[in-house]
Design a protein around this motif. Structure first.
Motif: not given
Length: 451
Positions: A390-408
């Motif tokens: 999804k758009l909100e997570l584009a470019g932040c998948l170095d750590d997928p689990l942390a992405s849902i906190v860091m990137c919303d």
């Protein structure tokens, strides 16, 4: 019926045995997880759910709320008020709530949370205008309609303005009626069995809305019927001053005197604590519902979660929707992490630590961690999926689990509760949300017009 959730891109189990798995699967049968693994599942199954590009983790557990307050969000007069002033103003509006109000607001609160990953929630319903005890029954009826795993608390208030409390006479009850109703709802609704979808706890509203006698009697009832206890505590400096003036003790010390420091108890807020308070909470195995957005919204302060993590049971909560004014659990998790960093530094709370609080931490607060909070065989099939593309997570998948906190990610794309898919591609299954929203808005306008 066996359902295979396959092609999970990244599975975070929050179980020490399984950890985090890439290219994973989950096998579910009759609402219970039967197997978790990596790669292709080789056994039998009846249906497949393709979780390609999804991060999957345990469902969130919301540990404190007031559903009826979704009818009173963003009230102009209290947008900038602190807690006591906010309460005094809104009690005059809340005194008009009825069964319809509780029913529709319960649907709205739960569905908004469900769309943001909540699979288990509690609620603190302490308001029973003119003796409307059936409000509790209306709430449970609505919650069961949503399919959420529910652990409501039968709240209470016995001290009105004339007794030195904050609420008007019309929303308090006699202590005899409170005790009678507490026992009634436990007997009627509480299911202590494993995998239960409905449990009941008891929850006097606060130290300034009930008498010491009722607090002590509520502990006795909880012990007799083996249920949990809950209340607000140490939320504001006004409360601390009130307890010192009225009881000669700070809030935690007052709770100790009443027998409320014990493993059945979890407190909402716990903002204003000293080191001795924290030691007492830890020693007595007390739980906490951390409400970061509400604490910010009302200017109450920053709870010392950094000092308490690893010492007491901590869950996260959205709190009532008139003091947040949203039910977005992803936002709550992110705010919980960021708020600790404001006071204690960039390493005060990590993404994984805050996600543990949101899942297994909340399960332990509600004493349901023997069957929810992790993804492992023998646990209830309560889990959520977030599309990593999804758009909100584009470019932040170095750590997928942390992405849902860091990137919303804003919303969950899949929500499974008790083995049933309740949200798919971000949409609630089997409900006309537009009709519920219209109903809620009509009811809100009606109640506000009576003020």
């Amino acid at each position: 019926m066996k359902t295979l959730y396959k092609n999970i891109e990244y599975l975070a189990t929050f179980d020490e045995r399984f950890g985090e798995i890439e290219n994973a699967y989950i096998l579910v049968e009759d609402g219970v997880i039967k197997e978790v693994g990596k790669g292709e599942y080789e056994g039998d199954y009846d249906e497949i759910v393709n979780c390609d590009s999804m991060l999957v983790l345990p469902g969130f557990v919301n540990t404190h709320h007031h559903f009826y307050q979704t009818l009173f969000r963003n009230v102009r007069e209290v947008q900038n008020a602190k807690l006591f002033d906010w309460l005094v103003h809104l009690y005059e509006r809340w005194k008009h709530i009825d069964e319809e109000a509780v029913y529709v607001s319960t649907l709205v609160a739960i569905y908004e949370m469900m769309k943001t990953g909540v699979t288990t929630t509690t609620d603190h319903l302490y308001l029973y205008p003119h003796g409307k005890n059936s409000l509790f029954d209306a709430e449970i009826e609505a919650a069961m309609r949503t399919g959420v795993r529910f652990h409501p608390t039968r709240g209470s208030m016995s001290l009105s303005k004339k007794d030195g409390g904050l609420p008007p006479d019309s929303v308090v009850q006699t202590e005899e009626e409170i005790i009678e109703e507490s026992i009634r709802v436990i007997k009627k609704y509480h299911d202590a069995s494993k995998y239960s979808m409905l449990r009941v706890a008891l929850a006097p509203c606060s130290p300034f809305s009930v008498t010491p006698d009722l607090m002590r009697e509520t502990v006795k009832i909880a012990e007799e019927y083996d249920v949990l206890l809950h209340t607000h505590l140490a939320e504001t400096l006004d409360e601390e001053r009130f307890c010192l003036e009225k009881f000669g003790k700070r809030p935690v010390d007052y709770m100790e005197e009443l027998g409320w420091l014990n493993p059945r108890v979890w407190f909402a807020h716990l903002v204003h604590l000293n080191d001795e308070d924290i030691e007492k909470l830890e020693k007595n195995d007390v739980g906490m519902a951390h409400c970061p957005s509400s604490n910010m919204r009302l200017g109450s302060g920053i709870a010392p979660v950094y000092k308490m993590k690893g010492r007491i049971r901590i869950g996260i909560a959205v709190d009532g929707s008139a003091s947040n004014d949203t039910n977005n659990f992803f936002a709550e998790v992110r705010n919980a992490m960021l708020l600790q960093r404001v006071k204690y530094g960039a390493d005060a709370l990590t993404p994984r630590e805050v996600l543990e609080m949101a899942t297994v931490g909340g399960a332990s607060v509600l004493r349901m961690d023997d069957y929810i909070g992790v993804i492992a065989p023998g646990y209830a099939a309560d889990f959520i999926g977030i599309d990593l593309e999804k758009l909100e997570l584009a470019g932040c998948l170095d750590d997928p689990l942390a992405s849902i906190v860091m990137c919303d990610p804003k919303e969950a794309d899949m929500v499974v509760i008790n083995g049933k898919i309740r949200v798919w591609k971000g949409e609630i299954i089997g409900e006309d949300l537009k009709a519920i929203i219209d109903w809620q808005n009509r009811k809100s306008k009606e109640l506000l017009s009576k003020s």
